[in-house]
Scaffold this active site. Sequence first.
Site, short mmCIF file in Angstrom:
data_model
loop_
_atom_site.label_atom_id
_atom_site.label_comp_id
_atom_site.label_asym_id
_atom_site.label_seq_id
_atom_site.Cartn_x
_atom_site.Cartn_y
_atom_site.Cartn_z
N ASP A 277 0.84 -1.20 0.00
CA ASP A 277 0.00 0.00 0.00
C ASP A 277 0.87 1.25 0.00
OD1 ASP A 277 -1.92 1.92 0.20
OD2 ASP A 277 -2.45 1.48 2.30
N LYS A 284 1.63 7.96 0.21
CA LYS A 284 2.01 8.09 1.62
C LYS A 284 3.40 8.70 1.73
CE LYS A 284 -0.28 3.87 3.35
NZ LYS A 284 -1.23 4.42 4.32
N ASP A 295 0.01 -5.04 4.48
CA ASP A 295 -1.37 -4.62 4.22
C ASP A 295 -2.23 -5.72 3.59
OD1 ASP A 295 -3.04 -2.53 4.83
OD2 ASP A 295 -2.90 -1.61 2.85
N ASP A 354 -5.68 6.52 -0.80
CA ASP A 354 -5.08 5.69 0.24
C ASP A 354 -6.15 5.00 1.10
OD1 ASP A 354 -3.13 4.49 1.69
OD2 ASP A 354 -2.51 6.28 2.81
N GLU A 356 -8.01 2.63 0.23
CA GLU A 356 -8.23 1.67 -0.86
C GLU A 356 -8.79 0.34 -0.37
OE1 GLU A 356 -5.48 1.99 0.73
OE2 GLU A 356 -4.94 -0.10 1.07
N ARG A 358 -11.11 -0.44 1.71
CA ARG A 358 -12.58 -0.51 1.72
C ARG A 358 -13.14 -0.66 0.30
NH1 ARG A 358 -12.87 5.11 4.76
NH2 ARG A 358 -10.84 4.31 5.43
N1 BES Z 1 -3.21 0.38 5.03
C1 BES Z 1 -3.69 1.59 5.58
C2 BES Z 1 -4.05 1.50 7.06
C3 BES Z 1 -2.91 1.27 8.00
C4 BES Z 1 -2.15 2.34 8.45
C5 BES Z 1 -2.61 0.00 8.45
C6 BES Z 1 -1.12 2.12 9.34
C7 BES Z 1 -1.57 -0.22 9.33
C8 BES Z 1 -0.83 0.84 9.78
C9 BES Z 1 -4.94 2.07 4.83
O1 BES Z 1 -5.05 1.65 3.52
C10 BES Z 1 -4.90 3.54 4.86
O2 BES Z 1 -3.99 4.10 4.36
N2 BES Z 1 -5.90 4.15 5.46
C11 BES Z 1 -5.98 5.55 5.61
C12 BES Z 1 -7.41 5.97 5.41
C13 BES Z 1 -7.62 7.44 5.29
C14 BES Z 1 -6.97 7.97 4.02
C15 BES Z 1 -9.09 7.71 5.30
C16 BES Z 1 -5.49 5.94 6.99
O3 BES Z 1 -5.75 5.19 7.93
O4 BES Z 1 -4.82 6.95 7.12
ZN ZN Z 2 -4.18 2.79 2.11
#
Ligand code: BES
Ligand code: ZN
Length: 507
Positions: A277, A284, A295, A354, A356, A358
Amino acid sequence: MINVSLTDKKFWENEVEGYIFLLKEDLQSIGNNDELKKIEKDFYPNLRNILKKHKFTGKFGQSFVLTATRDNSLIQFVFIGMGKLQDKWNIELENLRRAIGSAVNILKKLDIKNAVINIPDEKIFGLVKPRLVRQIVLISYIADYEFEKYKSDKTLSQWKGELILCVKKEDEQVYAQSLKEGKIIGQSTNLARDFSDLPANYLTPASLAEQAKKIAVQYGLQYKVFGREKAAEYGMGGFLAVDSGSDEEGKFVVLEYSCEKKDAPTIALVGKGVTFDSGGISLKPSAYMEGMKFDMSGAATVIATMNAIAQLQPKINVVGITPLVENMPSGKACKQDDIITFMNGKTAEIKNTDAEGRLILADALCYAEKFYKPEVILDIATLTGACLFALGHFFTGLMTRDEIVGTKLQAISLVSGDRVWPLPMDNDFKDAIKSDVADIANCGAPNYKAGTITAAWFLSNFVQNAKWAHLDIAGTADSVPGISYFGKGSTGAGVRLFVDFIMNYTK
Ligand code: BES
Ligand code: ZN
Ligand code: MG
């Protein structure tokens, strides 16, 4: 690697290199004190003074090793502290798992080839003895796990050791089943960890799909796989949006276990499989990209659970559904402001590429309902960074509007040690994912906060009929500090929980 076995020989009748003792703070054994008397009689008359001199008081977390000579060869006495043992039983059970974890770590470090342990008094732990044996076995396998594939020095994983549990002869049959189950569940948890620990240059959607196929062939599961073309036919706009940015084609993988029983209910497991991811176009920052090989841990858990279920043969049907993709930025990647359409016809505005997980889960949930009509759907995903802030590393976030499934999952989790804690799925959070231009937005409005819950509300749009629970393992899937049986890297979070939920399933 470890091998756990049973014996009906008494503790000291085993001629082994290691003898393991679990001691309370009064330096009494939690099993049978005769174990200790023998050391005092034959090797160390001042045993308790020696332990005290070395500051071993039996406190939880302490360990100490004493070496002795028997018939010209060395033997090791391994002492593990169990504390006061007056806490709630589920905490004591967790402490027992950690004590076993410490013992296995010592066996490995000292290269002890075989060791023996008495099964402790089950009353302390609120479990019947076969269940206790099952816990000891599975946690021994979990504690033994190492990810050393890409290290030149593989000393720890090359260890070959036997952990022998002493049981009474008349109970051996019952415990043989506990041993078998514990081994299957422990090894399946480690399988999930292996998938997750593999970095994204080795573990691609295609290679994980191949691994799933191998499991299917080995244990007689149905295996289905499709890529971009078929996903487009199904109208899986979420899966395709995430998949489009990568040169590695995504794979949608399904593993089916069918029991013989007619009219048996089906449980569907859905796991997020983002093999890396990067965030996509909403890239990111580097510091947040570290660890994003993990991920796909939800998918790893689902595939590994199917590996266990195929061997344990429950009397219900189970289907494991894993959308596998890599989230990358490119000229073909989906963009912010894009509007996509999912398999059930709903649309979403992409506010952040990001968010993604969901998107691929949405189509997978639709697919589960459409083709399997499951009574229960459990989805599992490293879905939100917010979950780390809400619950940290020790509890998976549990979100459900089904009280019975929620209560069951939580109760099972506390016994198994694969712990979950509920977050409220209140209607108040629902408005956070409103969109001006589509049915919903792919992330919650910032003023609502609670990103873990708003993500769950997003997913709720894709479940119509099934009882459904969502598990966010962003905090529990990897890098959990301070637990003896885990070490670094992946934990296989959810495998033990899912297996127990399925094996105990009643309407
Ligand atoms: N894979 C990440 C979530 C994550 C973050 C898992 C840190 C483990 C450690 C996910 O895909 C993500 O990036 N989510 C975002 C959502 C936001 C953009 C609404 C997040 O949590 O910042
Ligand atoms: Zn993500
Ligand atoms: Mg990985």
